[in-house]
Design an enzyme around this catalytic site. Structure first.
Site, PDB file in Angstrom:
ATOM      1  CB  CYS A  43      77.817 -22.800  72.774  1.00  0.00           C
ATOM      2  SG  CYS A  43      76.473 -22.388  71.693  1.00  0.00           S
TER       3      CYS A  43
ATOM      4  CG  HIS B 108      81.033 -20.074  71.866  1.00  0.00           C
ATOM      5  ND1 HIS B 108      80.940 -20.972  70.834  1.00  0.00           N
ATOM      6  CD2 HIS B 108      79.782 -19.544  72.019  1.00  0.00           C
ATOM      7  CE1 HIS B 108      79.692 -21.000  70.390  1.00  0.00           C
ATOM      8  NE2 HIS B 108      78.974 -20.141  71.086  1.00  0.00           N
TER       9      HIS B 108
ATOM     10  CG  ASN C   9      77.243 -20.189  67.540  1.00  0.00           C
ATOM     11  OD1 ASN C   9      77.734 -21.263  67.886  1.00  0.00           O
ATOM     12  ND2 ASN C   9      76.497 -19.454  68.351  1.00  0.00           N
TER      13      ASN C   9
HETATM   14  O1  UT7 Z   1      76.212 -19.578  71.044  1.00  0.00           O
HETATM   15  C1  UT7 Z   1      75.440 -18.751  71.859  1.00  0.00           C
HETATM   16  C2  UT7 Z   1      74.493 -18.043  71.203  1.00  0.00           C
HETATM   17  N1  UT7 Z   1      74.315 -16.870  70.607  1.00  0.00           N
HETATM   18  C3  UT7 Z   1      75.024 -15.727  70.626  1.00  0.00           C
HETATM   19  O2  UT7 Z   1      76.079 -15.598  71.142  1.00  0.00           O
HETATM   20  C4  UT7 Z   1      74.387 -14.550  69.966  1.00  0.00           C
HETATM   21  C5  UT7 Z   1      74.478 -13.317  70.799  1.00  0.00           C
HETATM   22  N2  UT7 Z   1      73.892 -12.199  70.118  1.00  0.00           N
HETATM   23  C6  UT7 Z   1      74.416 -11.611  69.016  1.00  0.00           C
HETATM   24  O3  UT7 Z   1      75.433 -12.050  68.525  1.00  0.00           O
HETATM   25  C7  UT7 Z   1      73.741 -10.391  68.475  1.00  0.00           C
HETATM   26  O4  UT7 Z   1      72.774  -9.938  69.393  1.00  0.00           O
HETATM   27  C8  UT7 Z   1      73.065 -10.607  67.103  1.00  0.00           C
HETATM   28  C9  UT7 Z   1      74.147 -10.833  66.030  1.00  0.00           C
HETATM   29  C10 UT7 Z   1      72.134 -11.792  67.147  1.00  0.00           C
HETATM   30  C11 UT7 Z   1      72.289  -9.366  66.706  1.00  0.00           C
HETATM   31  O5  UT7 Z   1      73.129  -8.233  66.686  1.00  0.00           O
HETATM   32  P1  UT7 Z   1      72.652  -6.876  67.392  1.00  0.00           P
HETATM   33  O6  UT7 Z   1      73.691  -5.874  67.114  1.00  0.00           O
HETATM   34  O7  UT7 Z   1      72.345  -7.202  68.805  1.00  0.00           O
HETATM   35  O8  UT7 Z   1      71.370  -6.532  66.567  1.00  0.00           O
HETATM   36  P2  UT7 Z   1      69.905  -6.285  67.108  1.00  0.00           P
HETATM   37  O9  UT7 Z   1      69.302  -7.540  67.595  1.00  0.00           O
HETATM   38  O10 UT7 Z   1      69.977  -5.129  68.024  1.00  0.00           O
HETATM   39  O11 UT7 Z   1      69.178  -5.885  65.779  1.00  0.00           O
HETATM   40  C12 UT7 Z   1      69.473  -4.685  65.087  1.00  0.00           C
HETATM   41  C13 UT7 Z   1      68.607  -4.604  63.850  1.00  0.00           C
HETATM   42  C14 UT7 Z   1      67.140  -4.969  64.074  1.00  0.00           C
HETATM   43  O12 UT7 Z   1      66.357  -4.064  63.336  1.00  0.00           O
HETATM   44  P3  UT7 Z   1      65.543  -2.880  64.089  1.00  0.00           P
HETATM   45  O13 UT7 Z   1      64.646  -3.593  65.049  1.00  0.00           O
HETATM   46  O14 UT7 Z   1      66.621  -2.083  64.760  1.00  0.00           O
HETATM   47  O15 UT7 Z   1      64.876  -2.196  62.956  1.00  0.00           O
HETATM   48  C15 UT7 Z   1      67.018  -6.338  63.436  1.00  0.00           C
HETATM   49  O16 UT7 Z   1      65.738  -6.580  62.916  1.00  0.00           O
HETATM   50  O17 UT7 Z   1      69.087  -5.506  62.846  1.00  0.00           O
HETATM   51  C16 UT7 Z   1      68.010  -6.257  62.319  1.00  0.00           C
HETATM   52  N3  UT7 Z   1      68.495  -7.557  61.894  1.00  0.00           N
HETATM   53  C17 UT7 Z   1      69.023  -7.789  60.682  1.00  0.00           C
HETATM   54  N4  UT7 Z   1      69.195  -6.991  59.615  1.00  0.00           N
HETATM   55  C18 UT7 Z   1      69.764  -7.529  58.523  1.00  0.00           C
HETATM   56  C19 UT7 Z   1      68.552  -8.702  62.618  1.00  0.00           C
HETATM   57  N5  UT7 Z   1      69.088  -9.677  61.874  1.00  0.00           N
HETATM   58  C20 UT7 Z   1      69.389  -9.140  60.670  1.00  0.00           C
HETATM   59  C21 UT7 Z   1      69.961  -9.642  59.500  1.00  0.00           C
HETATM   60  N6  UT7 Z   1      70.132  -8.811  58.452  1.00  0.00           N
HETATM   61  N7  UT7 Z   1      70.367 -10.923  59.383  1.00  0.00           N
END
Ligand code: UT7
Length: 329
Positions: free
Chosen positions: A116, A256, A286
């Protein structure tokens, strides 16, 4: 760097594929909801390349527009850099494929891999070539077809990514304008947090790598999020310092587009009002290397910058890498 000739943007173009994949569409594919995706990421929809479209096809559309806006012909180009992690194939490079499609016979061409951050890395590379007099102009394209390496059974990643291309032509500009500073960096130790493991010399494609889904993006979202918030802050401070400017001097912030929450945390740190920030993650998700140029070009098309405005671009991504630049429009 400013003692050498000033180099800046002289043409812009962008392209996104026609097909739109909405959050509602994704609800039918994986266990997710529009509410979760919007509240955690700010994404509402993303564009997906048609089956017969590859990365060079997206790049071509953006390139044609950038050349037209620069008032240049493909034959006039000295250099083509394509920043991408989804090349058409391992080799020839996508830049060489594009060079042929454009008929840019006189141009050197290569791909650049910085995920990215690739577009900003590409700008810094091409600017150095032009400032030192090796070349007079360059076409830099940030382009990715992340849909081709996304596992649409994995809700942790498949809601986050989209396809697109953003292109600029850069060359000599009047004194006082152009790129004022760059800040590029890498933290290879964090490479395992965001990767596509197979298909290279370490893990060539095999029945096992397919079975283990190693041809798809793997990401530790929470750790990448922390890295992103940290380096968006540090890279912004560093690139402003190198330009001899402060945050109050910035007219437009082009971050970004990975997650609205990461952008908002940077806005808070910099104390920037929303009208000074380009946000289109809601429409495109993204798009990796395409993210910053899509935001920059869209802002230009919407008339959001005028001559002399100071623009700060900053991004982060796989590698791990980051890249920032201050540009006077
Ligand atoms: O370009 C560079 C690359 N990437 C990034 O910049 C991404 C950086 N990271 C993020 O943007 C965030 O960490 C995410 C959007 C990927 C995730 O958000 P988060 O607030 O950090 O969520 P989390 O990983 O803490 O997950 C919270 C919950 C989990 O459930 P449990 O374990 O708490 O029961 C996940 O399983 O949300 C669940 N979850 C979803 N639920 C519904 C993860 N993906 C989804 C989904 N729909 N698509």
């Amino acid at each position: 760097m400013n003692k050498l000739r000033p180099v800046g943007v002289i043409g812009t173009g962008k392209y996104v594929p026609e097909k739109i994949l909405t959050n509602k569409d994704l609800e039918a594919i994986v266990e997710t909801s529009d509410e979760w995706i919007v509240s955690r990421t700010g994404i509402q929809e993303r564009h997906i390349a048609a089956p017969d479209q590859a990365t060079s096809d997206l790049a071509y559309e953006a390139a044609i527009k950038a050349l037209k806006s620069a008032g240049m012909k493909a034959e006039d180009l000295d250099l083509i850099i394509i920043a991408t992690v989804t090349p058409d194939m391992a080799f020839p490079s996508t830049a060489c494929i594009l060079q042929d499609k454009l008929g840019a016979k006189g141009a050197a061409a290569f791909d650049l891999s910085a995920a990215c951050s690739g577009f900003v890395y590409g700008l810094a590379t091409a600017t150095s070539f032009i400032k030192t007099g090796i070349y007079n102009n360059a076409l830099i394209i940030g382009v990715d077809c992340l849909s081709r390496i996304t596992d649409y059974t994995d809700r942790n990643t498949c809601v986050l990514f989209g396809d697109g291309a953003g292109a600029v032509v850069i060359g000599e500009v009047p004194e006082g304008r152009g790129f004022q500073s760059f800040d590029l960096g890498a933290e290879g130790a964090g490479g395992g947090l965001l990767k596509l493991e197979a298909g290279g010399s370490r893990l060539p494609a095999s029945a096992d790598t397919i079975e283990n889904k190693q041809h798809y993006i793997y990401m530790n979202g929470r750790e990448v999020f922390k890295f992103a918030v940290r380096v968006m802050g540090t890279a912004t401070v560093d690139v402003l310092e190198k330009a001899g400017l402060t945050k109050d001097d910035i007219d437009l912030f082009v971050p970004h587009q990975a997650n609205i929450r990461i952008i908002q945390s940077a806005m808070q740190r910099l104390d920037l009002p929303e009208e000074k920030v380009v946000i289109n993650v809601n429409k495109y998700a993204n798009t990796s290397a395409a993210s910053i140029p899509l935001a920059l070009v869209e802002a230009a098309e919407e008339g959001r910058m005028k001559e002399g405005d100071r623009i700060l671009m900053v991004g982060f991504g796989g590698g791990l890498t980051w890249g920032a630049s201050v540009l006077v429009w």
